[in-house]
Each structure stands twice: as C-alpha cells, then as structure tokens.
Motif scaffolding. Structure first.
Motif, short mmCIF file in Angstrom:
data_model
loop_
_atom_site.label_atom_id
_atom_site.label_comp_id
_atom_site.label_asym_id
_atom_site.label_seq_id
_atom_site.Cartn_x
_atom_site.Cartn_y
_atom_site.Cartn_z
N THR A 88 50.14 31.14 40.81
CA THR A 88 49.08 31.27 41.80
C THR A 88 47.94 30.31 41.42
N ALA A 89 46.82 30.44 42.08
CA ALA A 89 45.71 29.54 41.79
C ALA A 89 44.39 30.25 42.01
N ASN A 90 43.45 29.96 41.14
CA ASN A 90 42.05 30.42 41.29
C ASN A 90 41.91 31.94 41.37
N GLU A 91 42.92 32.66 40.94
CA GLU A 91 42.90 34.11 41.02
C GLU A 91 43.83 34.66 39.94
N ILE A 92 43.32 35.55 39.10
CA ILE A 92 44.15 36.10 38.03
C ILE A 92 44.14 37.62 38.15
N HIS A 93 45.31 38.20 38.34
CA HIS A 93 45.40 39.66 38.39
C HIS A 93 45.78 40.15 37.00
N ILE A 94 45.09 41.18 36.53
CA ILE A 94 45.43 41.76 35.22
C ILE A 94 45.40 43.28 35.30
N PRO A 95 46.20 43.94 34.46
CA PRO A 95 46.15 45.40 34.43
C PRO A 95 44.97 45.88 33.57
N VAL A 96 44.32 46.95 34.01
CA VAL A 96 43.18 47.50 33.26
C VAL A 96 43.66 48.14 31.96
N GLY A 97 42.87 47.99 30.90
CA GLY A 97 43.13 48.70 29.65
C GLY A 97 44.15 48.04 28.74
N GLU A 98 44.61 46.84 29.11
CA GLU A 98 45.61 46.15 28.28
C GLU A 98 45.08 44.78 27.89
N PRO A 99 45.29 44.38 26.62
CA PRO A 99 44.89 43.02 26.28
C PRO A 99 45.81 42.01 26.98
N VAL A 100 45.25 40.93 27.47
CA VAL A 100 46.04 39.89 28.14
C VAL A 100 45.84 38.60 27.34
N ARG A 101 46.98 38.05 26.90
CA ARG A 101 46.90 36.83 26.11
C ARG A 101 46.80 35.64 27.05
N LEU A 102 45.91 34.70 26.73
CA LEU A 102 45.72 33.55 27.59
C LEU A 102 46.19 32.29 26.88
N HIS A 103 47.07 31.54 27.52
CA HIS A 103 47.44 30.23 27.01
C HIS A 103 46.69 29.21 27.86
N LEU A 104 45.71 28.58 27.26
CA LEU A 104 44.80 27.74 28.04
C LEU A 104 45.10 26.25 27.83
N LYS A 105 45.31 25.55 28.94
CA LYS A 105 45.63 24.13 28.87
C LYS A 105 44.77 23.36 29.85
N ALA A 106 44.80 22.02 29.74
CA ALA A 106 44.06 21.20 30.71
C ALA A 106 44.97 20.08 31.18
N GLN A 107 44.89 19.76 32.46
CA GLN A 107 45.74 18.73 33.03
C GLN A 107 45.12 17.34 32.89
N ASP A 108 43.80 17.26 32.97
CA ASP A 108 43.17 15.94 33.06
C ASP A 108 42.04 15.73 32.04
N VAL A 109 40.98 16.51 32.16
CA VAL A 109 39.85 16.36 31.23
C VAL A 109 39.59 17.73 30.57
N ILE A 110 38.60 17.81 29.72
CA ILE A 110 38.30 19.08 29.06
C ILE A 110 37.58 20.01 30.03
N HIS A 111 38.09 21.22 30.15
CA HIS A 111 37.43 22.27 30.93
C HIS A 111 37.15 23.42 29.96
N SER A 112 36.48 24.45 30.45
CA SER A 112 36.27 25.61 29.60
C SER A 112 36.42 26.88 30.44
N PHE A 113 37.25 27.77 29.91
CA PHE A 113 37.61 28.99 30.64
C PHE A 113 36.66 30.11 30.25
N TRP A 114 36.00 30.71 31.23
CA TRP A 114 35.02 31.74 30.89
C TRP A 114 34.86 32.77 32.00
N VAL A 115 35.14 34.03 31.65
CA VAL A 115 34.83 35.15 32.52
C VAL A 115 33.80 35.98 31.74
#
Ligand code: CUA
Length: 328
Positions: free
Chosen positions: A138-165
C-alpha cells in the motif's frame, strides 16, 4: 527598527499555532505507545533540568546586578564557588542526563524476530508500505494491530528521508542502500499522523502518512482483505476507465493487483487506492474531485512530483476516476 511589540504578540501566537492541534494526532508530548512514552519522559526530564539550571543562573545574575557597588568588590566569588558551580554541578547534571538517555535507549531495543514486520520505503515524496509474507502493498497508510510491537524495516529509494510518527516512536532516518530497523507500538486505537523529518527536496513538507492502529481482530480483517484482489469494475463507466488506464500507460508506473500488465513500481501501488484516506501523501482527501484533479494536473497541486500531467478528454478522465475510486 523591528517593532518589539510584534515579538510579544508573535511568540505566544506561534506557540499556540504549533503546539495545540486538536486531538494531538501528531504530538510527541501525547504518546500512544511505550516507545514514544520513553521519549516523552526523557523530554520532560530534560525540560525540568534545563529549567532548573536556567532559573539558577538568572537568580545569580539578578543577585549580582542588584548588589551595591561596594559589595561587589568584597563579595567576589572565591575559587571554591567557581569549582562547584562551574565544574562539579555541570558534571553531575550532564552525567545524570547521559544516564537517563542511556536508560531510555535501552528501553527502545527492538522486539524479537517474531514481531509483525512492515517494510517502509521513502520516495520523493511518498511512502511505499509492504507487509513481507502477507502479500500486502500500500502507500501513505500503515495499518497496525493495537498492543503489539511492529518491527519496521526502513529504506529509501532516492535520497535520505526520516520516518517519524511522534505519538508512537522516536524518529529514524531512511538511507539509500541501507535497511534501518526500528519499531513502534500503539497502546490504543486511533489514527496518528506521521511526517518525513529530514529535508528531502521541494515537497518534503508534503511527505506525510497515517498510521491506523486497530484492535487485533479489525486489523486482521483489514489485512486479509488487503491481501486479496479488488473486484473487477462492474459498471460500463468503470470498465471504460480500466481501458483508459492502460491506454494512458498508467501501468508503466503503477501496480494493481489482479492486473498482470499493471506492475510498475515507480509510483504508489493503486490496488486499493479508492479506499485510502489521502491522496498525494497527506495532501488531499481522497474523493472523486481530488482524484480527477490529481490525474489531470498533479503538478499544480504538488509541483515536482514524478507524475506527469494527463490532459484526457473529460469523459475519459471521469471514467478513469470512476475506475480508480472503485478500487476499495
Ligand atoms: Cu522525505 Cu523529507
């Protein structure tokens, strides 16, 4: 001269404007998960220590300024005062901050390999989201279950970005040709806004996304549907829209599950695009009008993005919009 009164009006107005968003859906001071709570605790600790130091320095300064002139010569501080306030106190304060930070970092260790893994790839200026092993893209939307840790594998296609919620976890950079591992967890259901936190070009400010934290059964229902294939268009208009999609060569950049010819990966996966809340990575609410406008001239609303203008005849544009909005 700069009107000094503006500063007194401007500062509180700026603080109000930046600090008070109703619902606090993008606020690190309103944590909704254990990782963000650690960061918020650290923030309050630093705030308290820095405030105490600031007040102490101001008090000493005011005492010095108010002392009668003759007293100043007599009461010049001795070596002991300088050693205590200039060396001992700062050392203790900095060590305390270091220990508190290290404890917070320790609490932010990654969960085990059993955790649900979500792969997020930063693009200029949108987010590709993949659930390895589950067949969900999907894109621009992440569904996660409540109460569970979710592991994130973070990559970049072009330049440096930063992931932050901010409500859910500390920020992590996304670096080309590297996988950064982080995790987040939501302790209550809700929709939280995430934002690219590293300047990555013209539309950096419009590189947003949403995390939708759902109770586990709701999340599972979403996941099994998202892993499936959207139904073929039913009406005449939708079928025509599907033809327009291929005639306009949209498949070169976009993928739609169930359409063997549509496997492009340059732009967002469109399998369920009609059901996503936002268009253009948080820029517009998804509806018939915004979808049409985006296809016709996305450059007018988000200059510099990779999608060219498509000046289609209005009937074709309407049909294509109908088809895409039906993918939900
Ligand atoms: Cu991506 Cu800023």
């Amino acid at each position: 001269m700069f009107p000094s009164r503006l500063i007194w009006v401007g500062w509180p107005a700026l603080l109000l404007a930046t600090g008070c968003h109703p619902g606090h859906t993008q606020s690190m001071l309103h944590p909704a998960g254990p990782g963000a709570a650690k960061v918020a605790d650290l923030w309050w600790f630093l705030f308290a220590v820095c405030t105490a130091v600031f007040v102490a320095v101001l008090v000493l300064l005011v005492m010095a300024l108010l002392a009668p002139r003759e007293d100043r010569e007599e009461r010049r501080p001795g070596t002991a005062f300088i050693v205590i306030t200039g060396v001992a106190v700062p050392t203790v304060v900095l060590i305390a901050i270091l220990i508190y930070s290290l404890l917070a970092m320790r609490a932010l260790r990654n969960p085990g390999p059993d955790a649900l893994t979500v792969e997020v790839i930063g693009h200029q200026w949108w987010w590709e989201v993949r659930y390895p092993g589950r067949g969900i893209v999907t894109a621009n939307e992440i569904h996660i279950p409540v109460g569970e840790p979710v592991r994130l594998h973070l990559k970049a296609q072009d330049v440096i970005h930063s992931f932050w919620v901010p409500n859910l976890h500390p920020k992590t950079d996304m670096i080309p040709r590297q996988v950064n591992v982080a995790w987040m967890q939501a302790d209550r259901p809700g929709t939280f806004r995430g934002q690219c936190a590293e300047f990555c070009g013209k539309q950096h400010a419009w590189m947003a996304f949403h995390v939708i934290a759902q109770p586990p059964d709701e999340y599972e229902a979403w996941a099994s549907r998202a892993a499936g294939t959207p139904p073929a268009p039913e009406g005449e208009k939708g079928r025509r829209g599907r033809e327009v999609f291929f005639r306009a060569a949209c498949q070169n950049c976009h993928a739609i599950k169930g359409e063997p010819r549509a496997v492009g990966r340059v732009g967002p996966d469109l399998t369920w695009v009609g059901g996503r809340a936002s268009l253009g990575a948080g820029l517009l609410e998804t509806n018939h009008g915004t979808m049409s406008g985006w296809i016709a001239n996305s450059q007018a609303v988000k200059p510099g993005n990779l999608m060219p203008r498509y000046y289609l005849p209005s009937d074709d544009l309407n049909a294509l919009t109908e088809y895409l909005m039906g993918l939900k």
